[in-house]
Design an enzyme around this catalytic site. Structure first.
Site, PDB file in Angstrom:
ATOM      1  CG  PHE A   1      -2.016   1.008   1.134  1.00 39.55           C
ATOM      2  CD1 PHE A   1      -3.209   0.729   0.474  1.00 39.55           C
ATOM      3  CD2 PHE A   1      -1.845   2.265   1.680  1.00 39.55           C
ATOM      4  CE1 PHE A   1      -4.203   1.681   0.373  1.00 39.55           C
ATOM      5  CE2 PHE A   1      -2.844   3.223   1.581  1.00 39.55           C
ATOM      6  CZ  PHE A   1      -4.029   2.935   0.926  1.00 39.55           C
TER       7      PHE A   1
ATOM      8  CG  ASP B   1      -0.902  -1.705   7.096  1.00 37.62           C
ATOM      9  OD1 ASP B   1      -2.054  -1.896   7.507  1.00 37.62           O
ATOM     10  OD2 ASP B   1      -0.568  -0.707   6.420  1.00 37.62           O
TER      11      ASP B   1
ATOM     12  CE1 TYR C   1     -10.072   3.609   5.550  1.00 39.31           C
ATOM     13  CE2 TYR C   1      -9.209   4.974   7.323  1.00 39.31           C
ATOM     14  CZ  TYR C   1      -9.044   4.360   6.091  1.00 39.31           C
ATOM     15  OH  TYR C   1      -7.863   4.489   5.413  1.00 39.31           O
ATOM     16  CE  LYS C   2      -8.558   0.467   4.300  1.00 41.68           C
ATOM     17  NZ  LYS C   2      -7.111   0.334   4.107  1.00 41.68           N
TER      18      LYS C   2
ATOM     19  NE  ARG D   1      -9.944  -2.706  -3.272  1.00 42.34           N
ATOM     20  CZ  ARG D   1      -9.527  -1.996  -2.238  1.00 42.34           C
ATOM     21  NH1 ARG D   1      -8.494  -2.409  -1.521  1.00 42.34           N
ATOM     22  NH2 ARG D   1     -10.137  -0.879  -1.889  1.00 42.34           N
TER      23      ARG D   1
END
Ligand SMILES: *Cc1c(COP(=O)(O)O)cnc(C)c1O
Length: 408
Positions: free
Chosen positions: A122, A193, A218-219, A367
């Site tokens: 990422f 991570d 927030y995921k 995705r």
């Protein structure tokens, strides 16, 4: 044939769907990027704003336990990631926490200077390494190698290895315990991570002997847009790890207002400034909801949803030119499934126009997030049926679907 109705009828997590406010007619396959809204969040956030802030004013730092929120929520997150109490704080963004973890890890392993990661990680993970490199004036060197070459690339100069547990594009999942052991065997520290892992599967940071970890609120935790992230620092490192971002909330006595910094004794030293109380309130609602669910059941359902997705994709893959972007073995993937297609962006826009919300990652990855708390097997089958229709009719092939938005 997969018996969707039987799987949904036997689903021990089905009742969680009721706890989320999702628009009618939408199949939401992007909870790995922004989790859905828990129904309890608006009233809790309104309570924080109107009663705790409006009525309580500054007294709420004590009376409404605002000041202890990062640690209280951190302890709850610790239970979701297999860590101990007092090893996690909810604070800052994932990006900022990556920087904090990197700097602390390098200070613990000060005879070595390389911070190592994988290409294609990422971006913020790599950018934060590069920023630390620039700031350090040669003391710290950022390096990224091919994903499969990471362990071999660890040498006597490698201070720390920063890896993402579940890859944001492909969904590929690393073996945390084995990889951490390999990193330790070569004298380096491990930062994980967990942005695409926390809330999607059981995690065992203590058992894996992880040194540091970060993750998103927030995921899969459903904490709301821009919710605070978290930072894990293994208890054994806390006394020796000095924070580079030595803000006043990490001081041993913030309200003594001294000129000299003195780190708080435990995990609190990794706090920086005044905590964002409204954001933390949203995060706590999401974490509380997640705590009611059994993470093994979440993982089992995630695999079951993936099976339905892949089964539905079988006839489409060859016919329409999709390629699976992640490992073929679902056990080696996290909780999203990705396919490459040269027209992936336009196809995704056509899906969104029909209520199937996934996302797109450059250059060609579509995705689909599989969030076990609010998706059914029937939802997944319906989403794939809509994709089949979009492909069969060529409905994706419109100029308006090719226009890139700022956020993809
Ligand atoms: C989503 C994500 C981030 C996000 O970082 P922010 O600081 O919250 O923008 C970081 N790392 C990974 C691996 C992610 O998937």
């Amino acid at each position: 044939m997969i018996d969707l109705a039987a799987r949904d009828a036997a689903d021990p997590l089905a009742h969680f769907r009721e706890q989320f406010a999702l628009p009618a007619g939408v199949i939401y396959l992007d909870g790995n990027s922004l989790g859905a809204l828990p129904k309890a969040a608006p009233s809790r956030i309104a309570e924080v704003v109107e009663r705790e802030w409006g009525d309580g004013l500054i007294a709420s730092w004590n009376d409404a336990e605002w000041v202890t929120a990062p640690r209280r929520i951190g302890d709850k997150i610790a239970r979701l990631i297999g860590a101990r109490s007092a090893e996690v704080v909810a604070c800052d963004s994932t990006s900022v926490n990556i920087f904090k973890a990197l700097a602390a890890a390098v200070s613990l392993n000060s005879g070595r200077k390389t911070v190592l990661s994988e290409t294609g990680n990422f971006p913020t993970d790599l950018y934060m390494m590069q920023g630390l490199d620039r700031l350090s004036g040669g003391r710290i060197v950022a390096k990224a190698v091919e994903p499969d070459a990471v362990i071999d690339a660890i040498d006597a100069d490698t201070a720390v290895v920063l890896l993402t547990h579940v890859h944001y594009k492909t969904g590929a999942m690393r073996d945390m315990a084995a990889t951490t052991a390999a990193i330790h065997a070569k004298g380096a520290l491990a930062i994980w991570d967990l942005s695409h892992s926390v809330g999607a599967m059981p995690l065992h940071l203590t058992d894996a002997e992880a040194d540091f970890a970060v993750g998103c609120g927030y995921k899969f935790l459903n904490g709301g847009p821009g919710a605070p992230a978290f930072l894990f620092v293994a208890g054994r490192h806390q006394a020796d790890a000095l924070p580079a971002l030595s803000g006043w909330f990490g001081h041993s006595a913030p309200f003594a207002f001294r000129d000299e910094y003195e780190a708080a004794p435990g995990i609190e030293r990794f706090l920086t400034g005044t905590p964002p109380i409204i954001g933390l309130a949203g995060l706590e609602v999401g974490v509380d909801l997640m705590e009611q669910a059994d993470l093994s059941q979440i993982r089992a359902k995630s695999l079951s949803l993936a099976e339905v997705f892949e089964h539905g994709m079988e006839p489409l893959v060859q016919r329409f030119g999709f390629t699976a972007a992640g490992p073929g073995d679902p056990a080696m993937r996290g909780s999203h499934i990705s396919y490459r297609h040269e027209h992936g962006y336009a196809i995704m826009q056509a899906l969104k126009a029909r209520g199937v919300i996934g996302d797109f990652r450059d250059p060609d990855v579509m995705r689909f997030g599989l969030t076990p708390l609010y998706l059914s097997h029937a939802d997944i089958a319906r989403a794939v049926a809509i994709l089949a229709e979009v492909m069969e009719t060529g409905a994706w092939d419109r100029a308006e679907y090719r226009v890139r938005a700022a956020v993809t």
